[in-house]
Structures are given as C-alpha cells and as structure tokens.
Motif scaffolding. Structure first.
Motif, short mmCIF file in Angstrom:
data_model
loop_
_atom_site.label_atom_id
_atom_site.label_comp_id
_atom_site.label_asym_id
_atom_site.label_seq_id
_atom_site.Cartn_x
_atom_site.Cartn_y
_atom_site.Cartn_z
N LEU A 238 0.80 -1.23 0.00
CA LEU A 238 0.00 0.00 0.00
C LEU A 238 0.84 1.29 0.00
O LEU A 238 0.43 2.27 -0.62
CB LEU A 238 -0.96 0.00 1.20
CG LEU A 238 -2.20 -0.89 1.04
CD1 LEU A 238 -3.09 -0.78 2.28
CD2 LEU A 238 -3.00 -0.51 -0.21
N PRO A 239 2.00 1.34 0.70
CA PRO A 239 2.81 2.56 0.61
C PRO A 239 3.19 2.92 -0.83
O PRO A 239 3.23 4.11 -1.19
CB PRO A 239 4.04 2.24 1.45
CG PRO A 239 3.55 1.26 2.45
CD PRO A 239 2.55 0.41 1.71
N ALA A 240 3.46 1.91 -1.66
CA ALA A 240 3.77 2.18 -3.07
C ALA A 240 2.55 2.74 -3.78
O ALA A 240 2.65 3.64 -4.62
CB ALA A 240 4.25 0.90 -3.75
N TYR A 241 1.37 2.20 -3.45
CA TYR A 241 0.12 2.67 -4.07
C TYR A 241 -0.10 4.15 -3.78
O TYR A 241 -0.35 4.96 -4.70
CB TYR A 241 -1.05 1.84 -3.53
CG TYR A 241 -2.40 2.21 -4.14
CD1 TYR A 241 -2.85 1.58 -5.28
CD2 TYR A 241 -3.20 3.18 -3.56
CE1 TYR A 241 -4.09 1.90 -5.85
CE2 TYR A 241 -4.43 3.52 -4.10
CZ TYR A 241 -4.87 2.88 -5.26
OH TYR A 241 -6.09 3.22 -5.81
N PHE A 242 0.02 4.53 -2.52
CA PHE A 242 -0.26 5.92 -2.15
C PHE A 242 0.85 6.87 -2.62
O PHE A 242 0.58 8.04 -2.91
CB PHE A 242 -0.47 6.03 -0.64
CG PHE A 242 -1.77 5.42 -0.18
CD1 PHE A 242 -2.97 6.02 -0.50
CD2 PHE A 242 -1.78 4.24 0.54
CE1 PHE A 242 -4.19 5.46 -0.10
CE2 PHE A 242 -2.98 3.67 0.95
CZ PHE A 242 -4.19 4.28 0.63
N THR A 243 2.08 6.37 -2.71
CA THR A 243 3.16 7.19 -3.26
C THR A 243 2.89 7.50 -4.73
O THR A 243 3.06 8.63 -5.19
CB THR A 243 4.52 6.48 -3.12
OG1 THR A 243 4.78 6.23 -1.74
CG2 THR A 243 5.64 7.34 -3.70
N ALA A 244 2.44 6.49 -5.47
CA ALA A 244 2.15 6.69 -6.90
C ALA A 244 0.98 7.63 -7.11
O ALA A 244 0.93 8.36 -8.11
CB ALA A 244 1.87 5.34 -7.56
N LEU A 245 0.02 7.63 -6.17
CA LEU A 245 -1.09 8.58 -6.28
C LEU A 245 -0.58 10.02 -6.31
O LEU A 245 -1.13 10.88 -7.00
CB LEU A 245 -2.06 8.42 -5.11
CG LEU A 245 -3.03 7.24 -5.15
CD1 LEU A 245 -3.90 7.24 -3.89
CD2 LEU A 245 -3.92 7.29 -6.39
N GLY A 246 0.50 10.26 -5.55
CA GLY A 246 1.05 11.61 -5.49
C GLY A 246 2.00 11.92 -6.63
O GLY A 246 1.97 13.02 -7.18
N THR A 247 2.84 10.96 -7.01
CA THR A 247 3.84 11.22 -8.05
C THR A 247 3.28 11.12 -9.47
O THR A 247 3.79 11.75 -10.39
CB THR A 247 5.02 10.23 -7.94
OG1 THR A 247 4.54 8.90 -8.17
CG2 THR A 247 5.66 10.31 -6.56
N GLN A 248 2.23 10.30 -9.66
CA GLN A 248 1.67 10.02 -10.99
C GLN A 248 2.72 9.50 -11.95
O GLN A 248 2.61 9.66 -13.16
CB GLN A 248 1.01 11.28 -11.59
CG GLN A 248 -0.26 11.72 -10.87
CD GLN A 248 -0.92 12.90 -11.55
OE1 GLN A 248 -0.61 14.05 -11.28
NE2 GLN A 248 -1.84 12.63 -12.44
N SER A 249 3.75 8.84 -11.40
CA SER A 249 4.83 8.33 -12.23
C SER A 249 5.31 7.00 -11.68
O SER A 249 5.70 6.92 -10.51
CB SER A 249 5.99 9.32 -12.28
OG SER A 249 7.13 8.74 -12.86
N SER A 250 5.30 5.95 -12.51
CA SER A 250 5.81 4.65 -12.09
C SER A 250 7.30 4.74 -11.80
O SER A 250 7.80 4.15 -10.83
CB SER A 250 5.55 3.60 -13.18
OG SER A 250 4.17 3.42 -13.40
N ALA A 251 8.03 5.48 -12.64
CA ALA A 251 9.48 5.60 -12.47
C ALA A 251 9.83 6.29 -11.15
O ALA A 251 10.75 5.86 -10.45
CB ALA A 251 10.08 6.36 -13.64
#
Length: 391
Positions: A238-251
C-alpha cells in the motif's frame, strides 16, 4: 513557497469553465475555442508518431539487457497482465455503461441545428510519417539495437526520447487544460455536454473498482503460488500505491516499490531487476482506464464496441505503451495513434479520452506499480531466484 496547482485540478477547472462559458457564449467566442482546439489537435497528430518512435524504440532496446530467461518471464507476465486487464475492462464497460447513458448522444452535435462552431483558420500540420509507419520503424530499430548492442544508435534515441519528453512536459501538458476547456466550451455551445459529464462520474467509479479487482486477482495469484496471504501482501504494498497517487509516475515510485516488494519475501535480486523493468512495461491499471474510457466515448457517438475490434487494440496497446513518458498522461499520449487508426477516433473523441484519462491517471499509475510487486513474486516463483544469481 511556490504553490503547485496540479494537472488534475486544472483539468477539472477547465471542464467546469468550458461548460459554464460555452453554455452562454456567442458564436464568435465559440469559434475562438474551436480555433485553438483545432490547431492544438493538429499539433497532437503531428507529434504522436514521434512519441511512438521516441519511446518504443529505446524501450525495446532496453529489454535486450539482462538475463534472458528472467527477462522473458518478466516480459511475458507483464504483457499477460496488461491484456487480461484490458479484456476485463472491455466486458465490464460494455455491460455496465449502457445502463447509465444514452448511446449516440454525442452524435447530436452533427445536427445542423446544433452544430459545433468552426475554426477561424485552417493550419495543417501533416506528420512526418503515419502511426503504423512509426510503430514498424520503432520495432525494427528497437530490436536491431537490442540484438547488435549499438551504443551510437541507442544514445541517439535516448536523447531523442528526452527531447520528446520535454515537448510533452513543457508544451503538451501545460496546454492540455486549455484544449479541454475549448472542447467542452464548444460542446456546451452545441448542446451536447450533459451526457458527457454523466459519463465522467460513472466511468470514474467503475474504473476504481476494476483497478482493485485487478489488484486482488494479481495478489491472489501471487499469494497462491507462494503460499502467502494475498491480503497481507497487498497491505505490504500500500505505501507504493499511495506514493504513486502523489507522483503520478511509475518511475518516480520505483524506490518505494522496491522497498515494499522486498518485504513480500521474494528474492531481492529478482525484485531489483523486475520492478524497474515492470515500471516501463507493466501497465494494467492504465490499460483498464484507457479501454473503459474508449468504450464510453464510443457509446456516446453511437458506435458499437465489439470485442473483435477492441481485442487487436488491446494487444497493440500493451506494446505501444512500453516506456511511456514518465509524465502525467504519458500512456494516453502513446495510445492516441491507436485510437485514431484502429478505433476511428476523431479530434473531439481524442480530447474526451485525454480528459477522462487524466482524471484517472494517478489511480491507474498506483495500480500499475502496486501490481508490480505481485508480478515480481510470480516471476520469483517460476525462477526460484536461480536466474537472479546471474545478474
């Protein structure tokens, strides 16, 4: 402190202002909207083949590095996950969306009494080559660079990719809200916006649910193969999920994704190899969003989205989005050419797709990166970590 007014809020404001102003705009103002959207749409048509060439060619070349078996398995599972996601989205969209919208409502704008305003000027921007030519050339050069190990060619395309990414970041993305404002303003002027706004709400909810269904499917598979509780694994990621919500970037989310994926118990060498690779080739969440939005837009125009027409689109989409730009909306930018050539989308339909996709972009990216952890566990199960020792 600088206030960062993100892309999604700008898109929402653009839609709201477009609907409001377009509903009362005189013809001359509506024609100004049409002029900008026409010119910008022509520019998109010009740059799409360059996006395809600039990102797919070096993306395929990069896949030529690393352990052969591990690379092959990772690529296979990533592509299979993307195709399954797109197929699931098609059947869900064709089952659910017709119950919430009137098919063909967007075609009313073609009625002479409700016509869209026309552009003041015609400024043609013919692309250097067509979309299919770009795809074939990208495959040819990408495979060629991977097989020959050409450093000169790869360096050229790496820099070419950086140039195209700059164009997307500093030209296309900043101007997209104005383009969407013009599209919605013109449609409001033509009286065809109410059904479109209802589509946004229905599609948004449906896509979020499909994202989580896909994640549950991925982690149930990974958990079953590895004898782990899928819900516990999903909680770990889940931390990766919520981080991606903010960055909008897989990289940009790779460090967090790697850290959390290591906690799943998979071989660290597999994780370190597979997760960065999946960040560019695994796009199940983005595929769900694009396919769902495409079916919705086709319904609005009265077109029937058959599985026979959508399946080739999904198969090509899984390849075209490889190494999509690490900027918001990169996947849909790479898909524009396929939407036009394979599904027959015009400039208005493409603009609707962009608006719908960008409203969901962060959630699709979050689904992509969270699923990377499950796929890494699946790859580890099939290699038992042996191939990773060779890296």
């Amino acid at each position: 402190m600088k206030f960062n007014f993100g892309l999604l809020p700008r898109i929402i404001v653009a839609i709201a202002l477009g609907v409001l102003i377009g509903s009362f705009a005189p013809e001359w103002l509506a024609r100004i909207f049409a002029t900008f959207t026409t010119i910008f749409g022509n520019f998109l048509n010009f740059i799409v083949p360059l996006i395809i060439l600039g990102f797919i060619a070096p993306g395929i070349a990069k896949l030529g590095k690393g352990s052969g078996k591990l690379l092959g398995l990772a690529t296979f599972f990533a592509y299979a996950s993307t195709i399954i996601a797109g197929t699931m989205a098609f059947f869900a969209a064709t089952t659910i969306l017709p119950n919430f919208m009137q098919g063909g409502s967007l075609s009313a704008i073609d009625d002479p009494e409700h016509a869209l305003a026309t552009s003041f000027i015609a400024l043609d921007m013919p692309p250097v080559f067509g979309v299919m030519s770009a795809l074939i050339l990208a495959f040819l050069l990408g495979i060629g660079m991977a097989s020959t190990g050409s450093k000169t060619m790869f360096s050229f395309f790496d820099e070419f990719q950086a140039i195209i990414e700059k164009a997307i970041t500093y030209v296309i993305i900043p101007l997209l809200p104005f383009h969407i404002f013009g599209i919605f303003g013109n449609m409001a002027y033509g009286g065809a916006v109410a059904e479109i706004l209802s589509l946004f709400a229905v599609v948004f909810v449906m896509i979020i649910i499909l994202h989580w269904v896909m994640l549950l499917l991925q982690y149930t598979t990974a958990g079953t193969l590895n004898g782990r509780n899928p819900f516990s694994l999903l909680k770990t990621m889940l931390p990766a999920y919520f981080t991606a919500l903010g960055t909008q970037s897989s990289a940009a989310t790779i460090p967090v994704t790697v850290r959390q994926a290591r906690k799943t118990g998979a071989n660290e060498r597999v994780i370190d190899f597979a997760v960065p690779l999946f960040a560019t080739i695994h796009l199940s969440g983005s595929t769900i969003t694009i396919v769902s939005c495409a079916v919705g837009v086709m319904l609005l125009t009265g077109d029937v989205a058959s599985f026979g027409s959508i399946l080739p689109f999904i198969l090509m989409l899984g390849v075209t989005m490889i190494a999509a730009p690490g900027v918001p909306g990169g996947a849909v930018m790479a898909a524009i050419g396929l939407l036009e050539t394979m599904l027959g989308f015009d400039s208005t339909m493409v603009a609707l797709m962009i608006a719908l996709y960008l409203a969901q972009d962060s959630f699709g990216t979050a689904t992509n990166v969270t699923g990377d952890g499950a796929l890494a566990m699946i790859v580890d199960r099939f290699t038992n970590g042996k191939q990773a020792a060779k890296l």
